[in-house]
Motif scaffolding. Sequence first.
Motif, mmCIF file in Angstrom:
data_model
loop_
_atom_site.group_PDB
_atom_site.id
_atom_site.type_symbol
_atom_site.label_atom_id
_atom_site.label_comp_id
_atom_site.label_asym_id
_atom_site.label_seq_id
_atom_site.Cartn_x
_atom_site.Cartn_y
_atom_site.Cartn_z
ATOM 1 N N SER A 259 45.574 1.753 -3.751
ATOM 2 C CA SER A 259 45.770 0.630 -3.060
ATOM 3 C C SER A 259 46.240 0.525 -1.647
ATOM 4 O O SER A 259 46.238 -0.486 -0.864
ATOM 5 N N ALA A 260 46.682 1.932 -1.312
ATOM 6 C CA ALA A 260 46.945 2.196 0.177
ATOM 7 C C ALA A 260 45.649 2.365 1.011
ATOM 8 O O ALA A 260 45.320 1.823 2.082
ATOM 9 N N ALA A 261 44.888 3.224 0.495
ATOM 10 C CA ALA A 261 43.592 3.794 1.196
ATOM 11 C C ALA A 261 42.947 4.812 0.465
ATOM 12 O O ALA A 261 43.268 5.207 -0.773
ATOM 13 N N PHE A 262 41.765 4.966 0.672
ATOM 14 C CA PHE A 262 40.613 5.904 -0.137
ATOM 15 C C PHE A 262 39.669 6.219 0.990
ATOM 16 O O PHE A 262 38.869 5.391 1.485
ATOM 17 N N VAL A 263 39.435 7.523 1.324
ATOM 18 C CA VAL A 263 38.597 7.904 2.266
ATOM 19 C C VAL A 263 37.499 8.606 1.630
ATOM 20 O O VAL A 263 36.153 8.393 1.804
ATOM 21 N N GLY B 151 38.269 2.957 3.158
ATOM 22 C CA GLY B 151 38.989 2.469 4.359
ATOM 23 C C GLY B 151 40.695 2.718 4.011
ATOM 24 O O GLY B 151 41.121 3.353 2.994
ATOM 25 N N TYR B 152 41.415 1.969 4.662
ATOM 26 C CA TYR B 152 42.977 2.018 4.361
ATOM 27 C C TYR B 152 43.449 0.677 5.021
ATOM 28 O O TYR B 152 42.867 -0.136 5.855
ATOM 29 N N ARG B 153 44.817 0.412 4.381
ATOM 30 C CA ARG B 153 45.309 -1.078 4.609
ATOM 31 C C ARG B 153 45.947 -0.930 6.167
ATOM 32 O O ARG B 153 46.294 0.236 6.707
ATOM 33 N N GLU B 154 45.927 -2.008 6.763
ATOM 34 C CA GLU B 154 46.261 -1.939 8.338
ATOM 35 C C GLU B 154 47.807 -1.802 8.326
ATOM 36 O O GLU B 154 48.324 -0.913 9.247
ATOM 37 N N LYS B 155 48.345 -1.847 7.389
ATOM 38 C CA LYS B 155 49.801 -1.300 7.218
ATOM 39 C C LYS B 155 50.086 -1.159 5.693
ATOM 40 O O LYS B 155 49.666 -1.406 4.698
ATOM 41 N N PHE B 156 50.781 0.354 5.265
ATOM 42 C CA PHE B 156 51.084 0.628 4.016
ATOM 43 C C PHE B 156 52.280 0.234 3.389
ATOM 44 O O PHE B 156 52.510 -0.211 2.307
ATOM 45 N N TRP B 157 53.235 0.040 4.443
ATOM 46 C CA TRP B 157 54.522 -0.487 3.845
ATOM 47 C C TRP B 157 54.862 -1.878 5.001
ATOM 48 O O TRP B 157 54.627 -1.959 5.856
ATOM 49 N N HIS B 158 55.080 -2.936 4.019
ATOM 50 C CA HIS B 158 55.480 -4.367 4.706
ATOM 51 C C HIS B 158 56.291 -4.852 3.900
ATOM 52 O O HIS B 158 56.436 -5.076 2.629
ATOM 53 N N LYS B 159 57.460 -5.231 4.599
ATOM 54 C CA LYS B 159 58.739 -5.997 4.201
ATOM 55 C C LYS B 159 59.319 -4.883 3.008
ATOM 56 O O LYS B 159 59.515 -3.726 3.348
ATOM 57 N N PHE C 77 42.453 -0.014 -5.994
ATOM 58 C CA PHE C 77 41.647 -0.947 -5.299
ATOM 59 C C PHE C 77 41.835 -2.302 -4.995
ATOM 60 O O PHE C 77 41.905 -3.077 -4.120
ATOM 61 N N LYS C 78 42.507 -2.912 -6.236
ATOM 62 C CA LYS C 78 42.877 -4.204 -6.284
ATOM 63 C C LYS C 78 44.110 -4.483 -5.407
ATOM 64 O O LYS C 78 44.119 -5.625 -4.714
ATOM 65 N N SER C 79 44.922 -3.859 -5.183
ATOM 66 C CA SER C 79 46.203 -3.845 -4.138
ATOM 67 C C SER C 79 46.641 -5.273 -4.566
ATOM 68 O O SER C 79 46.762 -5.936 -3.661
ATOM 69 N N LEU C 80 47.306 -5.452 -5.552
ATOM 70 C CA LEU C 80 47.657 -6.432 -6.085
ATOM 71 C C LEU C 80 48.867 -7.104 -5.263
ATOM 72 O O LEU C 80 49.045 -8.422 -4.763
ATOM 73 N N LEU C 81 49.860 -6.172 -5.034
ATOM 74 C CA LEU C 81 51.108 -6.629 -4.160
ATOM 75 C C LEU C 81 50.856 -6.633 -2.740
ATOM 76 O O LEU C 81 51.149 -7.665 -2.146
ATOM 77 N N LEU C 82 50.495 -5.359 -2.106
ATOM 78 C CA LEU C 82 50.378 -5.277 -0.733
ATOM 79 C C LEU C 82 49.339 -6.097 -0.216
ATOM 80 O O LEU C 82 49.026 -6.899 0.559
ATOM 81 N N GLY C 83 47.938 -5.958 -0.925
ATOM 82 C CA GLY C 83 46.722 -6.592 -0.342
ATOM 83 C C GLY C 83 46.724 -8.263 -0.856
ATOM 84 O O GLY C 83 46.501 -9.004 0.126
ATOM 85 N N GLU C 84 46.828 -8.534 -1.945
ATOM 86 C CA GLU C 84 46.760 -10.110 -2.524
ATOM 87 C C GLU C 84 48.028 -10.667 -2.216
ATOM 88 O O GLU C 84 47.759 -11.995 -1.743
ATOM 89 N N ALA C 85 49.180 -10.173 -2.742
ATOM 90 C CA ALA C 85 50.261 -11.215 -2.589
ATOM 91 C C ALA C 85 50.666 -11.303 -1.190
ATOM 92 O O ALA C 85 51.196 -12.195 -0.532
ATOM 93 N N LEU C 86 50.826 -10.027 -0.276
ATOM 94 C CA LEU C 86 51.032 -9.905 0.897
ATOM 95 C C LEU C 86 50.424 -9.924 2.017
ATOM 96 O O LEU C 86 50.694 -10.088 3.324
ATOM 97 N N LYS C 87 49.021 -10.116 1.684
ATOM 98 C CA LYS C 87 48.044 -10.517 2.635
ATOM 99 C C LYS C 87 47.883 -9.281 3.694
ATOM 100 O O LYS C 87 47.394 -9.765 4.702
#
Length: 519
Positions: free
Chosen positions: A346-350, A330-338, A227-237
């Motif tokens: 870190s991608a999604a959980f329903v 919920g889920y990330r607006e994008k799963f793959w970024h750059k 759930f932390k999503s350290l790379l996609l969520g925190e670093a890549l916003k």
Amino acid sequence: MSDQIINHVVIVGGGTAGWLTAANLAKQFNSKLPNSIQVTLVESPDIPTIGVGEGTWPTMRKTLAKIGISETTFMRKCNASLKQATKFVNWKETPKNDVNNHYYHLFTSIFDPSEFNLAPYWNLNNSSEKLSYADSVSVQGQVCELGLAPKTMLNKEFEGVQNYAYHLDAGLFTDLLREHATENLGVNLISANVTDVDLDADGYIDTISTDTAGVVQGGFYVDCTGFKSLLLGEALKVPFKSIKDTLLTDHAITIQVPYEDENSPVSSCTISTAQEAGWTWDIALANRRGTGYVYSSEHTTHERAEQVLRDYIGPQAANLDAKLIKMNVGYREKFWHKNCLAIGLSAAFVEPLEASAIFLIEAASNMLSELLPQNRKSMHIVEKKFNSSFTYRWQKTIDFIKMHYFLSNRNEQFWLDNKNLATVPDSLLESLERWRYQPLTNYDFDNVYEPFPLESYQYVLYGMGFEQDLSFNHNAYANNDTAIMHFNKVQEIAKHLKAQLPLNRELLKKIQQYGFQTI
């Protein structure tokens, strides 16, 4: 930088998502050989995994075979058992004296509905002796009711008389994957905490810094940090899209329940029982049961939820510890970024209702292993393709799970709120409206990325008592003799299998003692 060859994939985070992805990629890339794409996994020694994803889909058999783990080894080391279905209990309001208030979402139908769809004939049969839809088209519900296994010791590894998946201990599964990936597949393990994520001038991840292993650099990064999503969520916003207004559950309380003795029956299905503010799961492993209550904190208190779960378990629960888990639904607006892809939490959980989490980990790692670009030139093309695919998969998963709640006629406030049209995706409402007057067909499921096929919808719709009126076009279903022959064949096969298949517990003991035949 666009010409830079991607020859090193760095996965941050372990657990089922991290290690299953690592094993899948390393096997695909043949990473144990020189000059192959290398796979490194950075795993924190201090962060425990959630460890409650204990149900799989039949796809796991193919995944295990692909990465080279034998079924016997897997079942022995993960306290695994064989799963044939999900049994839904009390999801409908029925007369108080109805002791059969359940239906099955099965893995096996005798006849492929794309070749001959029995559903319209079952629907138009108004006989008082009418069997449930599941029992009309499959023997697996009857097999589950008797506690029978989907295979015998005469079947080879990963082969069964009936289609099946597994129940497993998530922590032990992670241990097995880690051991296999590092010892047999060439995955490099770094045990350290990530302290910083450094981006280059183009906004791609350049390096990650750790507390004990220095700086780690890869060409591509996989975020499995939960759930932390350290790379996609925190670093890549990349923003998180909550679906709390659609799926109302946001917490789970879990309790592990030991068996009374080594001969206790082992259910070969996940048991999902509707409760006042959610539902309880009951997953039978070889050595214990995993139970939990998934609920909405807006409709009950944590204290009440724990009591509901303990009441479900019975007197044995008095001395057992409970664990509270907050779910980020919920889920990330994008799963793959750059140059970063998120897999797992870190991608999604329903929510765990249909055990889709591990399947979607398998699917994501499979797609990555097939499409990983050679360099950054084509990265944006693959990114677009992946995001389109998984946005579709997650949205269809949300629709399917929501359908269970929406079709219920329970009258507690939680269930009434789930029927509020404001909480229901338009795509689901449109499908249900269409299916009220026509049978489901393959044209409703024409996307290669469908997570739930036609048969899954049929089991749930008809199991929940979905009202479907096909009378206006009943003359279109003129193959009644063929349908009756097929229905009778199902019952003949049921009699045969009920006499042939062993009890689940009996088979598990033999697996421990002898192991399956290898393929």
